[in-house]
Design a protein around this motif. Sequence first.
Motif, PDB file in Angstrom:
ATOM      1  N   PHE A 146       0.847  -1.186   0.000  1.00  0.00           N
ATOM      2  CA  PHE A 146       0.000   0.000   0.000  1.00  0.00           C
ATOM      3  C   PHE A 146       0.886   1.241   0.000  1.00  0.00           C
ATOM      4  O   PHE A 146       1.774   1.385   0.850  1.00  0.00           O
ATOM      5  CB  PHE A 146      -0.905   0.047   1.231  1.00  0.00           C
ATOM      6  N   LYS A 147       0.608   2.155  -0.936  1.00  0.00           N
ATOM      7  CA  LYS A 147       1.324   3.431  -1.004  1.00  0.00           C
ATOM      8  C   LYS A 147       0.305   4.560  -0.915  1.00  0.00           C
ATOM      9  O   LYS A 147      -0.543   4.724  -1.794  1.00  0.00           O
ATOM     10  CB  LYS A 147       2.108   3.531  -2.311  1.00  0.00           C
ATOM     11  N   ILE A 148       0.388   5.330   0.173  1.00  0.00           N
ATOM     12  CA  ILE A 148      -0.555   6.414   0.453  1.00  0.00           C
ATOM     13  C   ILE A 148       0.182   7.733   0.240  1.00  0.00           C
ATOM     14  O   ILE A 148       1.181   8.013   0.911  1.00  0.00           O
ATOM     15  CB  ILE A 148      -1.099   6.341   1.895  1.00  0.00           C
ATOM     16  N   GLU A 149      -0.321   8.563  -0.685  1.00  0.00           N
ATOM     17  CA  GLU A 149       0.334   9.830  -1.001  1.00  0.00           C
ATOM     18  C   GLU A 149      -0.594  11.001  -0.693  1.00  0.00           C
ATOM     19  O   GLU A 149      -1.817  10.916  -0.835  1.00  0.00           O
ATOM     20  CB  GLU A 149       0.729   9.872  -2.478  1.00  0.00           C
ATOM     21  N   ASN A 150       0.019  12.106  -0.252  1.00  0.00           N
ATOM     22  CA  ASN A 150      -0.680  13.385  -0.067  1.00  0.00           C
ATOM     23  C   ASN A 150      -1.917  13.229   0.822  1.00  0.00           C
ATOM     24  O   ASN A 150      -3.046  13.490   0.405  1.00  0.00           O
ATOM     25  CB  ASN A 150      -1.079  13.984  -1.416  1.00  0.00           C
ATOM     26  N   LEU A 151      -1.667  12.816   2.045  1.00  0.00           N
ATOM     27  CA  LEU A 151      -2.768  12.633   2.996  1.00  0.00           C
ATOM     28  C   LEU A 151      -3.503  13.955   3.228  1.00  0.00           C
ATOM     29  O   LEU A 151      -2.869  14.995   3.409  1.00  0.00           O
ATOM     30  CB  LEU A 151      -2.216  12.090   4.319  1.00  0.00           C
ATOM     31  N   PHE A 152      -4.839  13.912   3.200  1.00  0.00           N
ATOM     32  CA  PHE A 152      -5.726  15.074   3.385  1.00  0.00           C
ATOM     33  C   PHE A 152      -5.546  16.113   2.273  1.00  0.00           C
ATOM     34  O   PHE A 152      -5.726  17.302   2.504  1.00  0.00           O
ATOM     35  CB  PHE A 152      -5.505  15.733   4.756  1.00  0.00           C
ATOM     36  N   PHE A 153      -5.171  15.652   1.076  1.00  0.00           N
ATOM     37  CA  PHE A 153      -4.979  16.601  -0.032  1.00  0.00           C
ATOM     38  C   PHE A 153      -6.287  17.302  -0.391  1.00  0.00           C
ATOM     39  O   PHE A 153      -6.277  18.433  -0.880  1.00  0.00           O
ATOM     40  CB  PHE A 153      -4.422  15.876  -1.258  1.00  0.00           C
ATOM     41  N   ASN A 154      -7.428  16.632  -0.175  1.00  0.00           N
ATOM     42  CA  ASN A 154      -8.719  17.205  -0.528  1.00  0.00           C
ATOM     43  C   ASN A 154      -9.483  17.738   0.676  1.00  0.00           C
ATOM     44  O   ASN A 154     -10.649  18.100   0.559  1.00  0.00           O
ATOM     45  CB  ASN A 154      -9.580  16.167  -1.254  1.00  0.00           C
ATOM     46  N   VAL A 155      -8.823  17.765   1.845  1.00  0.00           N
ATOM     47  CA  VAL A 155      -9.429  18.330   3.060  1.00  0.00           C
ATOM     48  C   VAL A 155      -8.403  19.289   3.654  1.00  0.00           C
ATOM     49  O   VAL A 155      -7.721  18.967   4.635  1.00  0.00           O
ATOM     50  CB  VAL A 155      -9.822  17.240   4.076  1.00  0.00           C
ATOM     51  N   PRO A 156      -8.264  20.487   3.099  1.00  0.00           N
ATOM     52  CA  PRO A 156      -7.212  21.417   3.559  1.00  0.00           C
ATOM     53  C   PRO A 156      -7.306  21.752   5.038  1.00  0.00           C
ATOM     54  O   PRO A 156      -6.274  21.943   5.696  1.00  0.00           O
ATOM     55  CB  PRO A 156      -7.455  22.663   2.694  1.00  0.00           C
ATOM     56  N   ALA A 157      -8.526  21.822   5.564  1.00  0.00           N
ATOM     57  CA  ALA A 157      -8.661  22.163   6.983  1.00  0.00           C
ATOM     58  C   ALA A 157      -8.036  21.087   7.865  1.00  0.00           C
ATOM     59  O   ALA A 157      -7.376  21.398   8.871  1.00  0.00           O
ATOM     60  CB  ALA A 157     -10.130  22.355   7.336  1.00  0.00           C
ATOM     61  N   ARG A 158      -8.206  19.819   7.479  1.00  0.00           N
ATOM     62  CA  ARG A 158      -7.618  18.739   8.267  1.00  0.00           C
ATOM     63  C   ARG A 158      -6.094  18.751   8.141  1.00  0.00           C
ATOM     64  O   ARG A 158      -5.382  18.513   9.120  1.00  0.00           O
ATOM     65  CB  ARG A 158      -8.156  17.381   7.784  1.00  0.00           C
ATOM     66  N   ARG A 159      -5.608  19.007   6.955  1.00  0.00           N
ATOM     67  CA  ARG A 159      -4.151  19.027   6.752  1.00  0.00           C
ATOM     68  C   ARG A 159      -3.519  20.189   7.503  1.00  0.00           C
ATOM     69  O   ARG A 159      -2.399  20.076   8.020  1.00  0.00           O
ATOM     70  CB  ARG A 159      -3.844  19.126   5.260  1.00  0.00           C
ATOM     71  N   LYS A 160      -4.235  21.309   7.595  1.00  0.00           N
ATOM     72  CA  LYS A 160      -3.705  22.480   8.288  1.00  0.00           C
ATOM     73  C   LYS A 160      -3.473  22.196   9.760  1.00  0.00           C
ATOM     74  O   LYS A 160      -2.511  22.704  10.361  1.00  0.00           O
ATOM     75  CB  LYS A 160      -4.670  23.648   8.118  1.00  0.00           C
ATOM     76  N   PHE A 161      -4.332  21.381  10.346  1.00  0.00           N
ATOM     77  CA  PHE A 161      -4.231  21.138  11.779  1.00  0.00           C
ATOM     78  C   PHE A 161      -3.382  19.925  12.131  1.00  0.00           C
ATOM     79  O   PHE A 161      -3.372  19.495  13.273  1.00  0.00           O
ATOM     80  CB  PHE A 161      -5.631  20.992  12.385  1.00  0.00           C
ATOM     81  N   LEU A 162      -2.681  19.383  11.132  1.00  0.00           N
ATOM     82  CA  LEU A 162      -1.656  18.405  11.474  1.00  0.00           C
ATOM     83  C   LEU A 162      -0.557  19.102  12.270  1.00  0.00           C
ATOM     84  O   LEU A 162      -0.267  20.283  12.051  1.00  0.00           O
ATOM     85  CB  LEU A 162      -1.063  17.784  10.209  1.00  0.00           C
ATOM     86  N   LYS A 163       0.054  18.392  13.176  1.00  0.00           N
ATOM     87  CA  LYS A 163       1.074  18.983  14.030  1.00  0.00           C
ATOM     88  C   LYS A 163       2.440  18.919  13.356  1.00  0.00           C
ATOM     89  O   LYS A 163       2.561  18.527  12.200  1.00  0.00           O
ATOM     90  CB  LYS A 163       1.066  18.290  15.383  1.00  0.00           C
ATOM     91  N   SER A 164       3.469  19.324  14.074  1.00  0.00           N
ATOM     92  CA  SER A 164       4.810  19.379  13.499  1.00  0.00           C
ATOM     93  C   SER A 164       5.265  17.987  13.084  1.00  0.00           C
ATOM     94  O   SER A 164       4.747  16.961  13.553  1.00  0.00           O
ATOM     95  CB  SER A 164       5.791  19.967  14.513  1.00  0.00           C
ATOM     96  N   ASN A 165       6.267  17.939  12.195  1.00  0.00           N
ATOM     97  CA  ASN A 165       6.791  16.646  11.747  1.00  0.00           C
ATOM     98  C   ASN A 165       7.322  15.823  12.907  1.00  0.00           C
ATOM     99  O   ASN A 165       7.190  14.595  12.926  1.00  0.00           O
ATOM    100  CB  ASN A 165       7.895  16.864  10.708  1.00  0.00           C
ATOM    101  N   THR A 166       7.928  16.494  13.880  1.00  0.00           N
ATOM    102  CA  THR A 166       8.435  15.773  15.052  1.00  0.00           C
ATOM    103  C   THR A 166       7.302  15.110  15.821  1.00  0.00           C
ATOM    104  O   THR A 166       7.386  13.934  16.208  1.00  0.00           O
ATOM    105  CB  THR A 166       9.192  16.737  15.979  1.00  0.00           C
ATOM    106  N   THR A 167       6.214  15.842  16.027  1.00  0.00           N
ATOM    107  CA  THR A 167       5.081  15.288  16.762  1.00  0.00           C
ATOM    108  C   THR A 167       4.429  14.153  15.990  1.00  0.00           C
ATOM    109  O   THR A 167       4.102  13.102  16.559  1.00  0.00           O
ATOM    110  CB  THR A 167       4.056  16.395  17.048  1.00  0.00           C
ATOM    111  N   GLU A 168       4.211  14.351  14.695  1.00  0.00           N
ATOM    112  CA  GLU A 168       3.579  13.304  13.896  1.00  0.00           C
ATOM    113  C   GLU A 168       4.450  12.056  13.836  1.00  0.00           C
ATOM    114  O   GLU A 168       3.935  10.928  13.880  1.00  0.00           O
ATOM    115  CB  GLU A 168       3.282  13.822  12.488  1.00  0.00           C
ATOM    116  N   LEU A 169       5.765  12.235  13.775  1.00  0.00           N
ATOM    117  CA  LEU A 169       6.650  11.077  13.768  1.00  0.00           C
ATOM    118  C   LEU A 169       6.598  10.348  15.101  1.00  0.00           C
ATOM    119  O   LEU A 169       6.632   9.108  15.145  1.00  0.00           O
ATOM    120  CB  LEU A 169       8.081  11.509  13.452  1.00  0.00           C
ATOM    121  N   ASN A 170       6.491  11.095  16.203  1.00  0.00           N
ATOM    122  CA  ASN A 170       6.357  10.449  17.507  1.00  0.00           C
ATOM    123  C   ASN A 170       5.079   9.619  17.579  1.00  0.00           C
ATOM    124  O   ASN A 170       5.064   8.516  18.146  1.00  0.00           O
ATOM    125  CB  ASN A 170       6.350  11.502  18.614  1.00  0.00           C
TER     126      ASN A 170
END
Length: 669
Positions: A146-170
């Motif tokens: 499975f290859k998932i690309e551009n998560l939340f590409f069609n939901v900008p509001a959800r993508r905006k509220f993603l946290k920092s790369n460090t937090t998401e990696l944790n």
Amino acid sequence: MSDIIQLLPDSVANQIAAGEVIQRPASVIKELVENSVDAGATSINVVCVDSGRTIIQVVDNGKGMSETDARLSFERHATSKIRKADDLFNLHTMGFRGEALASIAAVSQVELRTRMADDEVGTLLTVAGSRFVSQEPCSCPVGSNFKIENLFFNVPARRKFLKSNTTELNNIVSAFERIALVYPEIAFSLYNNNNEMYNLRSCGLRQRIVDIFGKKINQHLLPLDVDTSMCRISGFVGKPESARKKGAHQYFFVNGRYMKHPYFHKAVMMAYDRLVPEGEQVPYFIYFNVNADDIDVNIHPTKTEIKFGNEQAIWQILSAAVKDAVGMFNDVTAIEFDTEGQPDIPAVGGLGGVTAPKVQYNPEYNPFKESAPKRPTAPSEWDKLYAGLGDMSRQPRQTSFLPDDSEIVPSRNFNSDDAEMTIPSRGFGDADVLPSDGFGDLDEPATDEIVQSRTLPSDTELQSAATNDGLMAEKSPDHYQFKGKYIMTAVKSGLMIIDQRRAHIRILYDRYLAQMADHHSYPQKLMFPEALHLTPADGNVLASVMTEMQSLGFELSDLGGNTYAVNAVPSGLEGVNCISLLQDLIASARDVSSSSAASVDATLVSNVNHELALGMARGAAIGYGEVLSNEEMETIINSLFACTNCNYTPDGKKILAVYHQTDMEQLLG
């Protein structure tokens, strides 16, 4: 009037479902890896780019899917794991609701390559935003990719509220670890931006824990295993000395599924009552095996909260099992009753004729008969005092009773039992009686005047008595220490009481915050650098706050493999375990980054600085029971009232209180 109720389009319904199932990149990885486990995979590889924002790829060697199954797997409520409602109460797999792939495809661009062992070619399927794009044969190994690309590409509001790369990696690492800890027989790997974070081989449970959290944890694990008709509980709990204030690894699993259960957590910690300091936590990895129809795993969207049908009984079993594991750690020698076939060791002879030892002494001996100067014939207070000193009086001092400087206690203390202020005995043990003629030579004649201990004497009386007895300087001190915890000082309205540790925490907190703001530190080099071993997740957190650590005064060198050499620490940390302090600081920074949005970087930095400064202050502050001189108490009081907030600690605890004179007068009538 027109109708107002209408059916939602499938694309909108899928996005709503995705809001419950897919919250962040870690949610995608959790769902895909669980599906790989259910597919019977023995090797699962996870690859991320930009902490899952750009690409998430999960590759397994499971049984794969046919062309038809691959197409149906992206439809809502399409599942191979349940056929009727009763199956919901007899689950033995991870995913089962059939919403995962449909939810992922609704908010991303998905490419699936899959093949079954009996098929010569596989299937390549592409879906974007719930819309089918293409399906064609392809060449691929057995399993699923499975290859998932551009998560939340069609939901900008959800993508905006993603946290920092460090937090998401944790979050990704946490989800990965929870699954890897359940299936040690499966090989796992995790990569982020081409950097290998985990490469876990197939092994036993204990080795899997060591591979994830480091070799140091191995020496702190106590085995846990109890089997009853109601459930089986196995795993490991930590030794009492492994307790930490923050960042303890604590995991519950039921039937191979991670869960949170505060009620069972309390059962574990009760076994460590009075074995670990209050507020500290021990690591544990506890696995429950219960009948599938005795639990309900579908009461929460993320399935981390699980309802037990016989919760109280399992609580009792768990509590007893942990207590037994901790009790076995005491290494009490077992008594061997089965002596058949063992060598016969002759016993020691009988105890007949053994008599109790007797103390030989000369009742006529008087240590002052020859060496002491002439004294009045009537027994004086000196004689009474010497008689109570025992062996100490056999070598009488010929010049002065003053002890060494190391024995001088410069401050006055309140008696902890009856709150009476007692003049220190200056080396005389518990003697309550002192001659009033001072600590002069023994040649001076003694008098019958005695200075008794008094309750709260006036400053004039205390100063006079202390000066006459040679105990204190001519000027009376202004502060008192009570039970090694409180500083007491007179103010205009009454008596001010200050918690010495909390006051010092506030002082140091303000100081460390100022250092980080000015980027000016005072490092103290270590003669022998110490090694700091971290998990990949903690190593990622440390890299994100390295600038703040350097501002505090830490000097760390990266040795590779998430190991750092601690070359210098902030000045003023003498006697503090710098490795434990750093681990607590990293845990605090991880907690802050997990709860702060990436879009408010200034707030995130401020919160991280707050936690680092507070952790440092707690580690370096004086403890309770530490005796302070009058000058030290004076310094603490002056520094406290120069702080931004002298009334409360940074975490909101009260520092001082005033006992008003009117209340004292009412108390005494």
